[in-house]
Design an enzyme around this catalytic site. Structure first.
Site, mmCIF file in Angstrom:
data_model
loop_
_atom_site.group_PDB
_atom_site.id
_atom_site.type_symbol
_atom_site.label_atom_id
_atom_site.label_comp_id
_atom_site.label_asym_id
_atom_site.label_seq_id
_atom_site.Cartn_x
_atom_site.Cartn_y
_atom_site.Cartn_z
ATOM 1 N N SER A 240 0.815 -1.115 -0.033
ATOM 2 C CA SER A 240 0.134 0.182 0.102
ATOM 3 C C SER A 240 0.953 1.347 -0.005
ATOM 4 O O SER A 240 0.405 2.339 -0.811
ATOM 5 C CB SER A 240 -0.898 -0.125 1.302
ATOM 6 N N ARG A 326 2.575 -4.750 16.776
ATOM 7 C CA ARG A 326 1.449 -4.067 16.577
ATOM 8 C C ARG A 326 0.462 -4.856 17.072
ATOM 9 O O ARG A 326 -0.591 -4.889 17.683
ATOM 10 C CB ARG A 326 1.208 -3.663 15.329
HETATM 11 N N1 CMX Z 1 1.246 -19.553 6.027
HETATM 12 C C1 CMX Z 1 1.731 -20.687 5.126
HETATM 13 N N2 CMX Z 1 2.801 -20.470 4.403
HETATM 14 C C2 CMX Z 1 3.365 -19.207 4.611
HETATM 15 C C3 CMX Z 1 2.943 -18.261 5.593
HETATM 16 C C4 CMX Z 1 1.762 -18.484 6.170
HETATM 17 N N3 CMX Z 1 1.286 -17.671 7.010
HETATM 18 N N4 CMX Z 1 3.788 -17.299 5.523
HETATM 19 C C5 CMX Z 1 4.702 -17.306 4.461
HETATM 20 N N5 CMX Z 1 4.472 -18.543 4.062
HETATM 21 C C6 CMX Z 1 5.107 -19.182 2.897
HETATM 22 C C7 CMX Z 1 5.224 -18.493 1.690
HETATM 23 O O1 CMX Z 1 3.656 -18.693 1.105
HETATM 24 C C8 CMX Z 1 6.189 -19.206 0.819
HETATM 25 O O2 CMX Z 1 5.914 -20.182 0.192
HETATM 26 P P1 CMX Z 1 6.375 -20.431 -1.243
HETATM 27 O O3 CMX Z 1 7.743 -20.672 -1.030
HETATM 28 O O4 CMX Z 1 5.607 -21.616 -1.566
HETATM 29 O O5 CMX Z 1 5.874 -19.238 -2.262
HETATM 30 C C9 CMX Z 1 7.344 -19.451 1.905
HETATM 31 O O6 CMX Z 1 6.605 -19.600 3.280
HETATM 32 C C10 CMX Z 1 8.311 -18.389 2.074
HETATM 33 O O7 CMX Z 1 7.606 -16.969 2.390
HETATM 34 P P2 CMX Z 1 8.421 -16.037 3.291
HETATM 35 O O8 CMX Z 1 9.569 -15.644 2.605
HETATM 36 O O9 CMX Z 1 8.398 -16.327 4.811
HETATM 37 O O10 CMX Z 1 7.231 -14.883 3.331
HETATM 38 P P3 CMX Z 1 6.928 -13.839 2.034
HETATM 39 O O11 CMX Z 1 7.720 -12.689 2.282
HETATM 40 O O12 CMX Z 1 7.082 -14.411 0.920
HETATM 41 O O13 CMX Z 1 5.323 -13.443 2.484
HETATM 42 C C11 CMX Z 1 3.602 -12.777 3.737
HETATM 43 C C12 CMX Z 1 5.212 -12.940 3.481
HETATM 44 C C13 CMX Z 1 2.934 -11.774 4.680
HETATM 45 C C14 CMX Z 1 2.769 -12.486 2.412
HETATM 46 C C15 CMX Z 1 3.177 -14.337 4.157
HETATM 47 O O14 CMX Z 1 3.827 -14.397 5.495
HETATM 48 C C16 CMX Z 1 1.704 -14.841 4.310
HETATM 49 O O15 CMX Z 1 1.132 -14.880 3.090
HETATM 50 N N6 CMX Z 1 1.066 -14.569 5.403
HETATM 51 C C17 CMX Z 1 -0.365 -14.958 5.597
HETATM 52 C C18 CMX Z 1 -1.010 -13.557 5.192
HETATM 53 C C19 CMX Z 1 -1.037 -12.629 5.924
HETATM 54 O O16 CMX Z 1 -1.101 -12.436 7.087
HETATM 55 N N7 CMX Z 1 -0.650 -11.263 5.456
HETATM 56 C C20 CMX Z 1 -0.642 -9.911 6.089
HETATM 57 C C21 CMX Z 1 0.808 -9.433 6.319
HETATM 58 C C22 CMX Z 1 0.875 -7.987 6.973
HETATM 59 C C23 CMX Z 1 -0.113 -6.983 6.232
HETATM 60 O O17 CMX Z 1 0.585 -6.566 5.120
HETATM 61 O O18 CMX Z 1 -0.960 -6.852 6.733
#
Ligand code: CMX
Length: 434
Positions: A240, A326
């Site tokens: 964002s 947070r």
């Molecule tokens: N559940 C399951 N798998 C997860 C996970 C979770 N909560 N968080 C990360 N992973 C997975 C990723 O999907 C990724 O898988 P692939 O290699 O198959 O693509 C792997 O772990 C590595 O990811 P990462 O480097 O740890 O995390 P990223 O920087 O790629 O992604 C985020 C960060 C937030 C998108 C991810 O942790 C996620 O999808 N979390 C759940 C959604 C969420 O809570 N989003 C809100 C974030 C805060 C905000 O911006 O509001």
């Protein structure tokens, strides 16, 4: 000039020579090298954006203008009888880096009250939209529909010096911010409360008036203040913030830029995760006939979710490597105001079980909760059970950070953003692949 604008101008004059010197004398100093994994992998960790408004340390979490969340809450002037600061004082702090006095804060409160009235055509436009449209789409449209109000666009068309662009960007930002609570509350009452909007109370502050227009009694005013401040800023690289900045870098005004940022926040991997958390938790409770699951049942549900290829919403982060402060700040609120709430108890249980499961699963780099793991529970407790609305609350808070950033971007004359692309062929050649 108001004390806020005066202080901001003084700060801008202080910062400008720093940027000029860095560019002129140290422009060739390398900050980072980019790897193939970073180019393909969403530019993770590459230091190529600048902001002084907040900094996100992977271990410590966010600092606003050098202060942690508890330090920020403690330092800023509080609304009489409330535990949380004025959002208006926080805006002063985000923009200038100086903690305002009560008098300076109240000057911003009065300024925002004067800027608050929303043009009728915004409400008319909202009413013309399908009622089942997602509230984030409604919010984004309501923001961009006001673009004709932009002082920046008018003054830019008349012709103005680059050094003065911050001034109309500041004016647009204040005008837009002051109107957001009324727009957000209108969307809520229109969509979910049988079309019964509550007019703004001109005497109230930003958070207090929002709670009033939502029709929710105290301490929801403090929930609103806490929530908006916690969600305001998280550096410039999140979707964002980066989207808002990118659009503004083409000298689009605050209305176009914030509307774009709000669209970015609507993704389930970003702001929408707060609604997903509640949807995920409640779908489990429904399967159990409304009962709270046991730790074992919750663990099985976590594995089922992961094994079906879905993410655990509210867990993980692209930068953070520990529990999001947070999340902790909201937990502190829950311990005080809703310790026995069923959903809160479930969130606590999840905090106990999910990190262990995610660690064992072995994919997520950060198995700890982020801001979204907790926020929906508080809203639900105070009667906002329409969880698709939660990201709108995030957006009102996020507006504070991104609008402060684009005001500063114009003040420091940051140019159009334009990273360079290469082809897969070029990448393979560089990697030495035959
Ligand atoms: N559940 C399951 N798998 C997860 C996970 C979770 N909560 N968080 C990360 N992973 C997975 C990723 O999907 C990724 O898988 P692939 O290699 O198959 O693509 C792997 O772990 C590595 O990811 P990462 O480097 O740890 O995390 P990223 O920087 O790629 O992604 C985020 C960060 C937030 C998108 C991810 O942790 C996620 O999808 N979390 C759940 C959604 C969420 O809570 N989003 C809100 C974030 C805060 C905000 O911006 O509001």
């Amino acid at each position: 000039m108001s004390q806020l604008k005066d202080t901001l101008f003084r700060k801008i004059e202080e910062q400008r020579p720093r940027v000029t010197r860095l560019l002129k004398e140290y422009g060739q100093v390398e900050l980072d090298k980019v790897t193939i994994a970073q180019a393909i992998g969403g530019v993770r960790g590459v230091k190529c954006l600048v902001t002084d408004i907040s900094y996100l340390d992977p271990e410590e979490g966010v600092r606003f203008r050098g202060k942690t969340i508890p330090e920020t809450f403690a330092a800023l002037p509080k609304v009489p009888g409330s535990e949380y600061p004025y959002v208006e004082g926080f805006w002063y702090f985000l923009l200038t880096g100086e903690v305002p006095t009560m008098e300076q804060t109240l000057e911003v409160v009065a300024d925002f009250q004067a800027r608050r009235p929303v043009p009728q055509y915004v409400f008319d436009a909202l009413r013309a939209m399908p009622r089942d449209l997602h509230p984030m789409a409604m919010l984004s449209a309501a923001i961009v529909v006001m673009q004709g109000e932009s002082i920046f666009a008018k003054r830019y068309n008349e012709g103005m010096g680059k050094g003065d662009l911050w001034d109309p960007m500041y004016e647009d930002s204040c005008n837009l911010l002051a109107k957001l609570p009324a727009i957000a509350a209108y969307i809520y009452r229109l969509k979910y409360k049988g079309d019964t909007p509550i007019p703004s109370d001109p005497e109230l502050d930003f958070g207090g008036d929002f709670a009033h227009m939502m029709g929710i009694a105290p301490p929801y005013d403090d929930v609103a203040r806490m929530y908006f401040i916690l969600h305001s800023d998280h550096e410039s690289g999140n979707v964002s913030a980066h989207t808002t900045r990118l659009v503004a870098s083409a000298l689009a005004d605050a209305y176009y830029s914030l509307s774009a940022g709000v669209n970015g926040l609507s993704g389930p991997l970003h702001g929408l995760a707060n609604q997903e958390v509640l949807r995920w938790i409640q779908s489990k409770m429904e399967k159990l006939g409304g009962k709270l699951p046991t730790e074992e049942e919750l663990e099985r549900y976590l594995w089922d979710t992961l094994n079906s290829g879905q993410v655990i919403p509210g867990y993980g982060h692209a930068v953070l490597r520990r529990t999001d402060p947070r999340f902790s700040a909201q937990m502190e609120f829950c311990e005080k105001y809703l310790p026995n709430d069923d959903l809160y108890r479930l969130v606590k249980m999840l905090y106990k079980v999910a990190p262990k499961v995610l660690q064992e699963h072995g994919k997520a780099r950060n198995p700890w909760p982020n801001v979204d793991a907790q926020s929906g529970v508080i809203q639900w407790h105070y009667g906002i059970t329409q969880y698709e609305y939660y990201t709108v609350l995030f957006a009102v808070g996020r507006a504070l950070g991104v609008l402060a950033n684009i005001t500063w971007d114009r003040a420091l004359g940051y140019p159009l953003e334009r990273p360079k692309s290469i082809t897969l062929d070029m990448m393979e050649k560089t990697a030495g692949i035959q």
